[in-house]
Scaffold this motif. Structure first.
Motif, PDB file in Angstrom:
ATOM      1  N   LEU A 273      -9.952 -58.275 -27.094  1.00 44.19           N
ATOM      2  CA  LEU A 273     -10.414 -59.588 -27.277  1.00 44.19           C
ATOM      3  C   LEU A 273      -9.290 -60.498 -26.691  1.00 44.19           C
ATOM      4  CD1 LEU A 273     -11.545 -59.571 -31.148  1.00 44.19           C
ATOM      5  CD2 LEU A 273     -12.979 -59.307 -29.022  1.00 44.19           C
ATOM      6  N   ASN A 274      -8.968 -60.436 -25.311  1.00 40.86           N
ATOM      7  CA  ASN A 274      -8.024 -61.228 -24.792  1.00 40.86           C
ATOM      8  C   ASN A 274      -8.504 -62.854 -24.961  1.00 40.86           C
ATOM      9  OD1 ASN A 274      -7.248 -58.818 -24.203  1.00 40.86           O
ATOM     10  ND2 ASN A 274      -6.895 -59.111 -21.922  1.00 40.86           N
ATOM     11  N   ALA A 275      -9.622 -63.158 -24.917  1.00 40.17           N
ATOM     12  CA  ALA A 275     -10.027 -64.641 -25.039  1.00 40.17           C
ATOM     13  C   ALA A 275      -9.613 -65.173 -26.062  1.00 40.17           C
ATOM     14  CB  ALA A 275     -11.435 -64.799 -24.530  1.00 40.17           C
ATOM     15  N   GLU A 276      -9.544 -64.443 -27.336  1.00 39.38           N
ATOM     16  CA  GLU A 276      -9.030 -64.821 -28.395  1.00 39.38           C
ATOM     17  C   GLU A 276      -7.586 -65.210 -28.673  1.00 39.38           C
ATOM     18  OE1 GLU A 276     -11.122 -66.024 -30.744  1.00 39.38           O
ATOM     19  OE2 GLU A 276     -12.838 -65.729 -29.284  1.00 39.38           O
ATOM     20  N   TRP A 277      -6.743 -64.693 -27.653  1.00 42.38           N
ATOM     21  CA  TRP A 277      -5.198 -64.937 -27.887  1.00 42.38           C
ATOM     22  C   TRP A 277      -4.806 -66.093 -26.870  1.00 42.38           C
ATOM     23  CZ3 TRP A 277      -1.696 -61.397 -29.980  1.00 42.38           C
ATOM     24  CH2 TRP A 277      -2.378 -60.218 -30.686  1.00 42.38           C
ATOM     25  N   ILE A 278      -3.717 -66.827 -27.436  1.00 36.75           N
ATOM     26  CA  ILE A 278      -3.475 -68.181 -26.645  1.00 36.75           C
ATOM     27  C   ILE A 278      -1.920 -67.913 -26.388  1.00 36.75           C
ATOM     28  CG2 ILE A 278      -2.775 -70.566 -26.853  1.00 36.75           C
ATOM     29  CD1 ILE A 278      -5.789 -69.846 -27.313  1.00 36.75           C
ATOM     30  N   GLU A 279      -1.595 -67.994 -25.037  1.00 38.32           N
ATOM     31  CA  GLU A 279      -0.258 -67.967 -24.641  1.00 38.32           C
ATOM     32  C   GLU A 279       0.569 -69.057 -24.895  1.00 38.32           C
ATOM     33  OE1 GLU A 279       2.194 -66.614 -20.580  1.00 38.32           O
ATOM     34  OE2 GLU A 279      -0.159 -66.861 -20.353  1.00 38.32           O
ATOM     35  N   ILE A 280       1.737 -68.670 -25.543  1.00 45.78           N
ATOM     36  CA  ILE A 280       2.750 -69.640 -25.917  1.00 45.78           C
ATOM     37  C   ILE A 280       3.435 -70.164 -24.712  1.00 45.78           C
ATOM     38  CG2 ILE A 280       4.740 -70.216 -27.169  1.00 45.78           C
ATOM     39  CD1 ILE A 280       3.651 -67.786 -29.278  1.00 45.78           C
ATOM     40  N   PRO A 281       3.683 -71.317 -24.486  1.00 40.38           N
ATOM     41  CA  PRO A 281       4.390 -71.831 -23.214  1.00 40.38           C
ATOM     42  C   PRO A 281       5.818 -71.442 -23.144  1.00 40.38           C
ATOM     43  CG  PRO A 281       2.937 -73.642 -23.821  1.00 40.38           C
ATOM     44  CD  PRO A 281       2.910 -72.558 -24.932  1.00 40.38           C
ATOM     45  N   ASN A 282       6.433 -71.233 -22.055  1.00 42.47           N
ATOM     46  CA  ASN A 282       7.870 -71.016 -21.870  1.00 42.47           C
ATOM     47  C   ASN A 282       8.649 -72.040 -22.475  1.00 42.47           C
ATOM     48  OD1 ASN A 282      10.194 -69.716 -21.150  1.00 42.47           O
ATOM     49  ND2 ASN A 282      10.225 -70.509 -19.079  1.00 42.47           N
ATOM     50  N   ARG A 283       9.876 -71.709 -22.908  1.00 45.02           N
ATOM     51  CA  ARG A 283      10.651 -72.678 -23.753  1.00 45.02           C
ATOM     52  C   ARG A 283      10.169 -73.496 -24.842  1.00 45.02           C
ATOM     53  NH1 ARG A 283      15.503 -74.235 -21.015  1.00 45.02           N
ATOM     54  NH2 ARG A 283      15.761 -73.047 -19.145  1.00 45.02           N
ATOM     55  N   THR A 284       9.382 -72.519 -25.718  1.00 45.48           N
ATOM     56  CA  THR A 284       8.425 -73.159 -26.697  1.00 45.48           C
ATOM     57  C   THR A 284       8.733 -72.124 -28.006  1.00 45.48           C
ATOM     58  OG1 THR A 284       6.922 -74.080 -25.396  1.00 45.48           O
ATOM     59  CG2 THR A 284       6.465 -73.868 -27.530  1.00 45.48           C
ATOM     60  N   LEU A 285       8.903 -72.900 -29.261  1.00 49.66           N
ATOM     61  CA  LEU A 285       9.037 -72.306 -30.333  1.00 49.66           C
ATOM     62  C   LEU A 285       7.800 -72.520 -31.160  1.00 49.66           C
ATOM     63  CD1 LEU A 285      10.656 -70.776 -32.902  1.00 49.66           C
ATOM     64  CD2 LEU A 285      11.398 -72.937 -33.539  1.00 49.66           C
ATOM     65  N   ALA A 286       7.188 -71.518 -31.406  1.00 47.59           N
ATOM     66  CA  ALA A 286       5.701 -71.727 -32.222  1.00 47.59           C
ATOM     67  C   ALA A 286       6.135 -71.221 -33.704  1.00 47.59           C
ATOM     68  CB  ALA A 286       4.456 -71.014 -31.466  1.00 47.59           C
ATOM     69  N   ILE A 297       7.208 -76.298 -30.981  1.00 43.21           N
ATOM     70  CA  ILE A 297       8.628 -77.005 -30.911  1.00 43.21           C
ATOM     71  C   ILE A 297       9.051 -76.716 -29.627  1.00 43.21           C
ATOM     72  CG2 ILE A 297      10.879 -77.574 -31.775  1.00 43.21           C
ATOM     73  CD1 ILE A 297       9.598 -77.040 -34.551  1.00 43.21           C
ATOM     74  N   PRO A 298       9.258 -77.864 -28.541  1.00 44.71           N
ATOM     75  CA  PRO A 298       9.737 -77.434 -27.179  1.00 44.71           C
ATOM     76  C   PRO A 298      11.255 -77.438 -27.230  1.00 44.71           C
ATOM     77  CG  PRO A 298       9.147 -79.995 -27.554  1.00 44.71           C
ATOM     78  CD  PRO A 298       8.658 -79.049 -28.824  1.00 44.71           C
ATOM     79  N   ILE A 299      11.800 -76.620 -26.467  1.00 45.33           N
ATOM     80  CA  ILE A 299      13.184 -76.245 -26.412  1.00 45.33           C
ATOM     81  C   ILE A 299      13.647 -76.227 -25.119  1.00 45.33           C
ATOM     82  CG2 ILE A 299      15.237 -74.779 -27.061  1.00 45.33           C
ATOM     83  CD1 ILE A 299      13.348 -73.535 -29.395  1.00 45.33           C
ATOM     84  N   SER A 300      14.520 -77.134 -24.603  1.00 46.18           N
ATOM     85  CA  SER A 300      15.095 -77.292 -23.150  1.00 46.18           C
ATOM     86  C   SER A 300      16.241 -78.091 -23.072  1.00 46.18           C
ATOM     87  CB  SER A 300      14.106 -77.573 -22.273  1.00 46.18           C
ATOM     88  OG  SER A 300      14.039 -79.202 -22.157  1.00 46.18           O
ATOM     89  N   GLU A 301      17.004 -77.958 -22.021  1.00 44.17           N
ATOM     90  CA  GLU A 301      18.336 -78.702 -21.905  1.00 44.17           C
ATOM     91  C   GLU A 301      18.088 -80.144 -22.084  1.00 44.17           C
ATOM     92  OE1 GLU A 301      21.998 -79.155 -18.613  1.00 44.17           O
ATOM     93  OE2 GLU A 301      20.171 -78.106 -18.179  1.00 44.17           O
TER      94      GLU A 301
END
Length: 400
Positions: A273-286, A297-301
């Motif tokens: 069920l790949n369509a049911e999975w959501i990718e978490i963006p890079n540099r992001t705490l979920a 919660i975004p995390i970056s310099e």
């Protein structure tokens, strides 16, 4: 190594047949090691079935991650507290009959949360040992007993220096499991609890953000993959953070819902069920809690991450605002665009948009209210503009 992989592919063919080989190969991607984590409010037959299927899929990935496997989960103790239990093995998961036995034990006894991992060694000279993941770490200055699994490689020297710079005696108080052949993942878990102990009054999410920001800075020009899944028994966290190649390591959550009684995090989708999975963006705490929306919660310099799929010129006007804020954004790649509002602690406030957009310039509006149309107090809020691969965060100030 090539012959070793061929051996495991043949083994899968024997164990699962031709269809099993197709499944395992289709699940293979760019990075090594895989982890999985779950949090739920009630152990229903549906939850048990999903967990069982996902752990079977993770087992197949052991063919490409042959350096052992590990499972950690919480059980209810006689004092009604949650107690972590860890099981692990040294052969690859598909070749070790204990994997299935321990999976069944997990399904019978798990309470609220679990983590699993299959390993391909990338740090430390230690070989021929059971998978060290998941790690169990306990704080000294707060009540926090976590299970932790990491995916990637981090400089051991940088981790050791950073831990001792924060507190020169902390490694004596919370010693690594592997000495002197340090493992990066082991030290990474220690760094996280160290920051939690240094700032016992801060929320866990703020401590994670601070620890990862410190590590990101300490790594300088070095590469590093900081992805992890972490559970406390009542909450689940997943971090997607890669310094050298934004898409080299992936992280997903399931299901694709606004609110769910359970949440699952994995390095990649673990069923069809790949369509049911959501990718978490890079540099992001979920952040995941049953019955609550997922919090990003975004995390970056610099405190936010601007993706190439949105323009730097995107802005909010007026800012600060009194009654209504106009959010201007430009989409440079067609797809689903979400706009969510969060408060300064990372708590979800309101969804403004969740629909497909073609390339072009758009506007959205926020009236300073939450999802229940309650007027919010003055303060700093954060507007997350997100598509399937990217996240942009804009700070907005509300004045009453």
């Amino acid at each position: 190594m090539k012959n070793r992989k061929i051996y495991f592919i043949k083994l899968l063919c024997f164990l699962f047949g031709a269809s099993g080989i197709f499944i395992a190969c289709s699940l293979k991607s760019e990075h090594e090691c895989r982890f999985w984590g779950v949090i739920f409010s009630e152990k229903t037959p549906t939850i048990v079935s999903i967990i069982s299927n996902h752990l079977d899929s993770l087992c197949k990935l052991g063919a490409f991650n042959p350096d052992g496997w590990g499972m950690g989960y919480y059980i209810e103790s006689a004092t009604d507290t949650l107690l972590p239990v860890i099981r692990r093995g040294e052969p690859a998961a598909p070749t070790d009959p204990r994997y299935i036995l321990d999976k069944l034990e997990l399904l019978r006894n798990v309470k609220n949360s679990a983590i699993a991992h299959v390993r391909k060694r990338s740090s430390g000279p230690i070989v021929g040992i059971p998978d060290p993941h998941p790690f169990r770490r306990r704080c000294i200055n707060r009540k926090f007993d976590m299970l932790f699994a990491h995916n990637g490689t981090i400089s051991v020297d940088v981790l050791l220096k950073l831990i001792t710079d924060i507190n020169s005696s902390y490694l004596d108080q919370n010693p690594p499991d592997y000495i002197p052949n340090y493992l990066d993942s082991d030290l990474y878990s220690i760094l996280l609890v160290e920051v939690m102990d240094e700032y016992p009054d801060l929320p866990v999410e703020e401590c994670i953000k601070l620890a990862v920001t410190k590590l990101d800075s300490a790594l300088g020009l070095s590469k590093g993959q900081l992805n992890f899944v972490m559970a406390s028994g009542t909450s689940l966290w997943g971090l997607n953070f890669t310094r050298d190649a934004p898409r080299a390591i992936t992280l997903y959550y399931y299901p694709n819902s606004v609110i769910s009684d359970f949440w699952i995090v994995a390095s990649q989708p673990l069923d069809t069920l790949n369509a049911e999975w959501i990718e978490i963006p890079n540099r992001t705490l979920a952040c995941f809690n049953p019955g609550e929306p997922v919090r990003y919660i975004p995390i970056s310099e610099h405190g936010d991450w601007v993706s190439s799929h949105f323009r730097k010129e995107d802005l909010i006007q007026p800012n600060p605002f009194l009654t209504s804020a106009n959010i201007k954004y430009t989409v440079t790649r067609p797809g689903i665009v979400k706009i969510n509002i969060y408060d300064g602690t990372g708590r979800f406030i309101k969804n403004l948009l969740n629909e497909f957009k073609m390339c072009g310039e758009y506007e959205a509006f926020w009236d300073g209210c939450d999802a229940e149309k309650n007027h919010l107090p003055s303060g700093s809020y954060f507007c997350h503009i997100q598509n399937e691969e990217s996240l942009k965060v804009l700070k907005v100030i509300l004045l009453r």
